[in-house]
Design an enzyme around this catalytic site. Structure first.
Site, PDB file in Angstrom:
ATOM      1  N   TYR A 145       0.842  -1.206   0.000  1.00 46.12           N
ATOM      2  CA  TYR A 145       0.000   0.000   0.000  1.00 46.12           C
ATOM      3  C   TYR A 145       0.876   1.255   0.000  1.00 46.12           C
ATOM      4  O   TYR A 145       0.624   2.199  -0.760  1.00 46.12           O
ATOM      5  CB  TYR A 145      -0.864  -0.068   1.257  1.00 46.12           C
ATOM      6  CG  TYR A 145      -1.648   1.149   1.651  1.00 46.12           C
ATOM      7  CD1 TYR A 145      -2.882   1.429   1.076  1.00 46.12           C
ATOM      8  CD2 TYR A 145      -1.193   2.003   2.667  1.00 46.12           C
ATOM      9  CE1 TYR A 145      -3.633   2.520   1.486  1.00 46.12           C
ATOM     10  CE2 TYR A 145      -1.932   3.097   3.091  1.00 46.12           C
ATOM     11  CZ  TYR A 145      -3.150   3.353   2.490  1.00 46.12           C
ATOM     12  OH  TYR A 145      -3.894   4.437   2.898  1.00 46.12           O
ATOM     13  N   LYS A 149       1.009   4.145  -2.761  1.00 46.71           N
ATOM     14  CA  LYS A 149       0.641   5.545  -2.465  1.00 46.71           C
ATOM     15  C   LYS A 149       1.784   6.493  -2.836  1.00 46.71           C
ATOM     16  O   LYS A 149       1.551   7.631  -3.258  1.00 46.71           O
ATOM     17  CB  LYS A 149       0.272   5.707  -0.986  1.00 46.71           C
ATOM     18  CG  LYS A 149      -1.044   5.036  -0.584  1.00 46.71           C
ATOM     19  CD  LYS A 149      -2.288   5.813  -1.045  1.00 46.71           C
ATOM     20  CE  LYS A 149      -3.565   5.264  -0.438  1.00 46.71           C
ATOM     21  NZ  LYS A 149      -4.785   5.900  -0.951  1.00 46.71           N
TER      22      LYS A 149
HETATM   23  N1  NAD Z   1      -8.585   5.782   7.346  1.00 44.87           N
HETATM   24  C1  NAD Z   1      -7.302   6.112   7.372  1.00 44.87           C
HETATM   25  O1  NAD Z   1      -6.648   6.072   8.439  1.00 44.87           O
HETATM   26  C2  NAD Z   1      -6.621   6.578   6.111  1.00 44.87           C
HETATM   27  C3  NAD Z   1      -5.341   7.156   6.226  1.00 44.87           C
HETATM   28  C4  NAD Z   1      -4.678   7.577   5.080  1.00 44.87           C
HETATM   29  C5  NAD Z   1      -5.288   7.426   3.844  1.00 44.87           C
HETATM   30  N2  NAD Z   1      -6.518   6.865   3.753  1.00 44.87           N
HETATM   31  C6  NAD Z   1      -7.099   6.715   2.427  1.00 44.87           C
HETATM   32  O2  NAD Z   1      -8.379   7.280   2.395  1.00 44.87           O
HETATM   33  C7  NAD Z   1      -9.175   6.600   1.415  1.00 44.87           C
HETATM   34  C8  NAD Z   1     -10.506   6.218   2.029  1.00 44.87           C
HETATM   35  O3  NAD Z   1     -10.271   5.382   3.143  1.00 44.87           O
HETATM   36  P1  NAD Z   1     -11.346   5.120   4.300  1.00 44.87           P
HETATM   37  O4  NAD Z   1     -10.636   5.282   5.581  1.00 44.87           O
HETATM   38  O5  NAD Z   1     -12.591   5.867   4.047  1.00 44.87           O
HETATM   39  O6  NAD Z   1     -11.562   3.551   4.090  1.00 44.87           O
HETATM   40  P2  NAD Z   1     -12.911   2.705   4.017  1.00 44.87           P
HETATM   41  O7  NAD Z   1     -12.468   1.276   4.063  1.00 44.87           O
HETATM   42  O8  NAD Z   1     -13.892   3.174   5.023  1.00 44.87           O
HETATM   43  O9  NAD Z   1     -13.467   3.070   2.569  1.00 44.87           O
HETATM   44  C9  NAD Z   1     -12.842   2.653   1.387  1.00 44.87           C
HETATM   45  C10 NAD Z   1     -13.925   2.421   0.336  1.00 44.87           C
HETATM   46  O10 NAD Z   1     -13.285   2.030  -0.892  1.00 44.87           O
HETATM   47  C11 NAD Z   1     -14.094   1.006  -1.462  1.00 44.87           C
HETATM   48  N3  NAD Z   1     -13.305   0.177  -2.368  1.00 44.87           N
HETATM   49  C12 NAD Z   1     -12.353  -0.738  -2.021  1.00 44.87           C
HETATM   50  N4  NAD Z   1     -11.908  -1.345  -3.122  1.00 44.87           N
HETATM   51  C13 NAD Z   1     -12.592  -0.815  -4.183  1.00 44.87           C
HETATM   52  C14 NAD Z   1     -12.573  -1.063  -5.573  1.00 44.87           C
HETATM   53  N5  NAD Z   1     -11.776  -1.999  -6.112  1.00 44.87           N
HETATM   54  N6  NAD Z   1     -13.388  -0.329  -6.366  1.00 44.87           N
HETATM   55  C15 NAD Z   1     -14.230   0.602  -5.834  1.00 44.87           C
HETATM   56  N7  NAD Z   1     -14.287   0.868  -4.513  1.00 44.87           N
HETATM   57  C16 NAD Z   1     -13.476   0.161  -3.706  1.00 44.87           C
HETATM   58  C17 NAD Z   1     -14.592   0.197  -0.256  1.00 44.87           C
HETATM   59  O11 NAD Z   1     -15.725  -0.608  -0.580  1.00 44.87           O
HETATM   60  C18 NAD Z   1     -14.891   1.293   0.743  1.00 44.87           C
HETATM   61  O12 NAD Z   1     -16.238   1.731   0.662  1.00 44.87           O
HETATM   62  C19 NAD Z   1      -8.329   5.420   0.927  1.00 44.87           C
HETATM   63  O13 NAD Z   1      -7.703   5.756  -0.285  1.00 44.87           O
HETATM   64  C20 NAD Z   1      -7.300   5.261   2.018  1.00 44.87           C
HETATM   65  O14 NAD Z   1      -6.102   4.685   1.539  1.00 44.87           O
HETATM   66  C21 NAD Z   1      -7.212   6.435   4.849  1.00 44.87           C
END
Ligand code: NAD
Length: 258
Positions: A145, A149
């Site tokens: 990951y 990123k």
């Molecule tokens: N939560 C954290 O701590 C955090 C930190 C840094 C970055 N991020 C980034 O923020 C973004 C959102 O994360 P989040 O925390 O809301 O996670 P989350 O798991 O709540 O949501 C992610 C969503 O992406 C969807 N998804 C996964 N694979 C998919 C695919 N192949 N096609 C379409 N949709 C797909 C999932 O079904 C889910 O609804 C991500 O890119 C994540 O890497 C999150």
């Protein structure tokens, strides 16, 4: 500030950050299209939702055509779908490596590959915000990951440079830890993980989907037309320094009384 009437496409719309992005953009008066791999898709604030896998070329091409037919040309793309595998490097399977790299890099590539030509054809510019991570900047676990990123930051720069002359801006919004369903599995294993992680954040708390969404709205706003090819960290100071290390070394100097 009210910005009305843009068509905004958000991937990963059913997730913790995605749902708040949909709600906050719709509250600005934008028409929001949400894409997610899961169903059923009841997402507050969306004008249309589509079930599609961002790594599947046909599904994404079809979904983008459907959004344009239904809502009109896409002005803003938020590439938010993403997930991290916590497996340490020596235990990674090739499949789990491919999964994270495909989801982050291929997923972001495909949406931009299909939407940018539409933006170019429209001739009105546009704004793309790719959701990165502090993991793309420094190593904090989840090797596949994190590598993906980091790659996303370079793809963002490539597209910002290539399409800047046409008014298409491409930026990264890179969160630190954000309390969302992405943490559910880790919380099951370590119920005190929230308290433990807070110690690493200079602001003394973890992030919220609202923290991230406000930054994304800022980057997407066409008034900020001089900002492209850059990364906005929304990380409570995580990358600025290491409070736990400082506490260990200089604990006697950490008294704030003046
Ligand atoms: N939560 C954290 O701590 C955090 C930190 C840094 C970055 N991020 C980034 O923020 C973004 C959102 O994360 P989040 O925390 O809301 O996670 P989350 O798991 O709540 O949501 C992610 C969503 O992406 C969807 N998804 C996964 N694979 C998919 C695919 N192949 N096609 C379409 N949709 C797909 C999932 O079904 C889910 O609804 C991500 O890119 C994540 O890497 C999150």
């Amino acid at each position: 500030m009210t910005i009305e009437g843009r068509v905004v496409l958000i991937t990963g719309a059913a997730g913790g950050i995605g749902r708040v992005l949909c709600k906050m953009f719709s509250e600005l008066g934008d028409r929001v299209a949400g894409i997610d791999v899961v169903e059923p898709l009841k997402i507050h604030g969306t004008a249309i939702t589509l079930q599609a896998d961002v790594t599947n070329s046909e599904q994404i091409e079809h979904s983008i055509e459907k959004v344009i037919q239904t809502l009109g040309p896409i002005d803003v793309l938020i590439n938010n779908a993403g997930a991290a595998d916590d497996t340490p490097f020596e235990k990674l399977t090739h499949e789990s490596w491919d999964h994270d790299v495909q989801l982050v890099l291929r997923g972001n590539y495909l949406t931009q590959r299909y939407i940018i030509p539409h933006m170019v054809k429209q001739g009105k510019g546009g704004s793309i915000v790719n959701i990165g991570s502090v993991n793309g900047h420094t190593y904090l676990g989840s090797p596949a990951y994190s590598a993906a990123k980091a790659g996303l930051e370079n793809l963002t720069k490539a597209l910002a440079v290539r399409y800047g002359p046409l008014g298409i801006r491409v930026n990264v919004c890179a969160p630190g830890t954000v309390w969302s369903p992405a943490w559910d599995e880790r919380v099951k294993k370590h119920p005190d993980i929230n308290e433990r992680m807070k110690r690493w954040y200079p602001v003394g708390r973890l992030g919220t989907p609202e923290d991230v969404s406000r930054a994304v709205i800022f980057l997407a706003d066409s008034k900020n037309s001089f900002i492209t090819g850059t990364t906005l960290y929304v990380d409570g100071g995580l990358l600025a320094g290491n409070p736990c290390l400082i506490e260990d070394i200089y604990s006697e100097n950490n008294d704030f009384s003046i």
